[in-house]
Design a protein around this motif. Structure first.
Motif, PDB file in Angstrom:
ATOM      1  N   SER A 214      -4.344   3.260   1.959  1.00 24.15           N
ATOM      2  CA  SER A 214      -5.144   2.043   1.894  1.00 24.15           C
ATOM      3  C   SER A 214      -6.292   2.205   0.914  1.00 24.15           C
ATOM      4  O   SER A 214      -6.569   1.302   0.102  1.00 24.15           O
ATOM      5  CB  SER A 214      -5.677   1.695   3.286  1.00 24.15           C
ATOM      6  N   ALA A 215      -6.969   3.361   0.959  1.00 25.04           N
ATOM      7  CA  ALA A 215      -8.075   3.620   0.029  1.00 25.04           C
ATOM      8  C   ALA A 215      -7.571   3.688  -1.406  1.00 25.04           C
ATOM      9  O   ALA A 215      -8.196   3.142  -2.331  1.00 25.04           O
ATOM     10  CB  ALA A 215      -8.777   4.917   0.424  1.00 25.04           C
TER      11      ALA A 215
ATOM     12  N   THR B 178      -6.445  -1.476  -7.242  1.00 29.07           N
ATOM     13  CA  THR B 178      -6.486  -2.931  -7.434  1.00 29.07           C
ATOM     14  C   THR B 178      -7.887  -3.523  -7.550  1.00 29.07           C
ATOM     15  O   THR B 178      -8.086  -4.514  -8.243  1.00 29.07           O
ATOM     16  CB  THR B 178      -5.772  -3.643  -6.270  1.00 29.07           C
ATOM     17  N   GLU B 179      -8.886  -2.894  -6.903  1.00 28.01           N
ATOM     18  CA  GLU B 179     -10.216  -3.486  -6.880  1.00 28.01           C
ATOM     19  C   GLU B 179     -11.220  -2.790  -7.789  1.00 28.01           C
ATOM     20  O   GLU B 179     -12.201  -3.407  -8.212  1.00 28.01           O
ATOM     21  CB  GLU B 179     -10.764  -3.503  -5.444  1.00 28.01           C
TER      22      GLU B 179
ATOM     23  N   LYS C  85      -6.830   0.236  -2.766  1.00 28.92           N
ATOM     24  CA  LYS C  85      -8.045  -0.492  -3.141  1.00 28.92           C
ATOM     25  C   LYS C  85      -8.639   0.057  -4.432  1.00 28.92           C
ATOM     26  O   LYS C  85      -9.182  -0.699  -5.256  1.00 28.92           O
ATOM     27  CB  LYS C  85      -9.081  -0.419  -2.009  1.00 28.92           C
TER      28      LYS C  85
ATOM     29  N   ILE D  50     -14.366   4.456  -3.157  1.00 29.10           N
ATOM     30  CA  ILE D  50     -14.124   3.252  -2.349  1.00 29.10           C
ATOM     31  C   ILE D  50     -13.422   3.646  -1.053  1.00 29.10           C
ATOM     32  O   ILE D  50     -12.673   4.632  -1.008  1.00 29.10           O
ATOM     33  CB  ILE D  50     -13.272   2.208  -3.126  1.00 29.10           C
TER      34      ILE D  50
ATOM     35  N   GLU E  47       0.810  -1.218   0.000  1.00 27.68           N
ATOM     36  CA  GLU E  47       0.000   0.000   0.000  1.00 27.68           C
ATOM     37  C   GLU E  47       0.842   1.266   0.000  1.00 27.68           C
ATOM     38  O   GLU E  47       0.356   2.336  -0.385  1.00 27.68           O
ATOM     39  CB  GLU E  47      -0.915   0.003   1.229  1.00 27.68           C
TER      40      GLU E  47
ATOM     41  N   GLY F 222     -10.958   2.530   2.323  1.00 32.98           N
ATOM     42  CA  GLY F 222      -9.873   1.632   2.674  1.00 32.98           C
ATOM     43  C   GLY F 222     -10.112   0.963   4.021  1.00 32.98           C
ATOM     44  O   GLY F 222     -11.207   1.046   4.589  1.00 32.98           O
ATOM     45  N   ASP F 223      -9.088   0.328   4.540  1.00 33.96           N
ATOM     46  CA  ASP F 223      -9.174  -0.347   5.840  1.00 33.96           C
ATOM     47  C   ASP F 223      -8.889   0.626   6.974  1.00 33.96           C
ATOM     48  O   ASP F 223      -8.338   1.716   6.761  1.00 33.96           O
ATOM     49  CB  ASP F 223      -8.166  -1.497   5.898  1.00 33.96           C
TER      50      ASP F 223
ATOM     51  N   SER G 113     -11.868   7.399   2.508  1.00 39.84           N
ATOM     52  CA  SER G 113     -12.358   7.021   1.179  1.00 39.84           C
ATOM     53  C   SER G 113     -11.652   7.879   0.134  1.00 39.84           C
ATOM     54  O   SER G 113     -11.103   8.943   0.441  1.00 39.84           O
ATOM     55  CB  SER G 113     -13.872   7.224   1.082  1.00 39.84           C
TER      56      SER G 113
END
Length: 347
Positions: free
Chosen positions: A328-329, A335-336, A332, A314, A264, A316-317, A302
């Protein structure tokens, strides 16, 4: 029989002095000091049964009122620790209560004498460990029975006044095992660890006639097993086994988490580079959630990305810093949502 030169009248006087309490009905204490082997007199068995319950309630009430933050399972462990056979047997040894017991049983005398010699050599600072069996010899139940029987005698003589009973009886139970002392014990450490990580822990036991088996189940999975003739020792072994396994699993999770955290790092920069390359607007971030006290806050962020015809959002964690939560956001999002196919620089 009771120690030479003793006698029941002397026994009652000595115990009243120990408790700093005068019995209105000394016959209660006489019954409490009579073993079933002493024929022709009512034994302490009924009083011992009541005393076990009274001590459990008094100890639980004491901790319940002393610390409103203690959860039921901690109250249970504190009750077990302070009212266990091992703990009460050592109370009897410390105050030499067995000498007052009316009995005719040489084998019992020898067993108590052997245990007393071993218990007297135990260091006082190991009181918590002693509670779960500190010697190689299991504590004779008769020693704990004496303490419980005397407890019931006091309770009934106090007209079942639990507060007065505790005021009278607490002194001979000292040292009381406190939550701070118990936190160092494997059983309490296990509860504390599972509470911290929001895991459900269940400790069950069974007896096959010769040995106790204790299982520790965490989130539905068996994590520890312990065996012993003494139930409390079996709990101790099972808790230690579970702690070792949980520690190993946590170490593996940390390694996996470290690998994910490393991936990350720099995700925000890579997302910015992608947006510039595609001629999209720069990503925008916002804090979606902030939890915990000031010294231990966590954040969930986000990220929003606007393309030519779509808007992607999106979260993140949960992370300990806003910058890390934004990374983290962004990771994601890369990758997502947007996919590796359009982000060659992220592989």
């Amino acid at each position: 029989m009771a120690e030479v030169g003793g006698g029941m009248r002397l026994a009652v006087t000595e115990i009243e002095r120990l408790l700093n309490y005068t019995f209105r009905d000394p016959s209660l204490l006489e019954e409490a000091l009579t073993h079933s082997s002493y024929a022709g007199h009512r034994s302490y068995e009924r009083l011992e049964f009541v005393g076990d319950a009274v001590l459990g309630l008094a100890i639980t009430s004491f901790f319940y009122l002393s610390d409103p933050t203690l959860e039921p399972r901690f109250l249970t462990e504190l009750r077990i620790a302070n009212a266990s056979t091992e703990k009460l047997a050592r109370v009897a040894v410390r105050h030499r209560l067995y000498r007052f017991l009316r009995r005719i049983c040489r084998d019992l005398d020898q067993l108590v004498s052997k245990f007393t010699d071993l218990a007297m050599m135990e260091p006082e600072e190991d009181i918590v460990q002693m509670t779960y069996g500190g010697t190689t010899l299991e504590a004779p139940k008769v020693l704990a029975d004496i303490v419980e029987s005397i407890a019931a005698a006091v309770y009934f003589d106090c007209d079942s006044d639990l507060q007065l009973f505790w005021t009278v009886f607490r002194g001979i139970l000292e040292p009381i095992i406190t939550p701070e002392m118990m936190m160092e014990h494997p059983v309490m450490a296990l509860y504390k660890l599972c509470q911290k990580h929001r895991k459900i822990v269940d400790i069950s036991s069974s007896f096959d006639g010769s040995s106790n088996t204790v299982k520790v189940v965490v989130d539905g999975e068996v994590m520890g097993i312990g065996f012993s003739k003494q139930k409390n020792l079996a709990r101790l072994h099972a808790a230690r086994d579970a702690l070792q396994r949980l520690s190993a699993l946590q170490a593996a999770d940390r390694e996996e988490g470290d690998a994910g955290a490393e991936a990350e790092v720099g995700a925000k920069q890579k997302l910015n580079e992608l947006c510039n390359k595609k001629h999209w607007m720069n990503p925008t971030y916002r804090i979606e959630q902030e939890q915990g006290p000031d010294h231990c806050k966590t954040f969930i962020c986000s990220v929003q990305v606007k393309t030519e015809d779509k808007i992607f959002v999106i979260s993140g964690d949960s992370k300990p810093k806003v910058r890390v939560a934004e990374n983290s956001a962004a990771f994601k999002m890369l990758t997502e949502v947007l996919g590796d196919a359009i982000i060659p620089s992220c592989t």
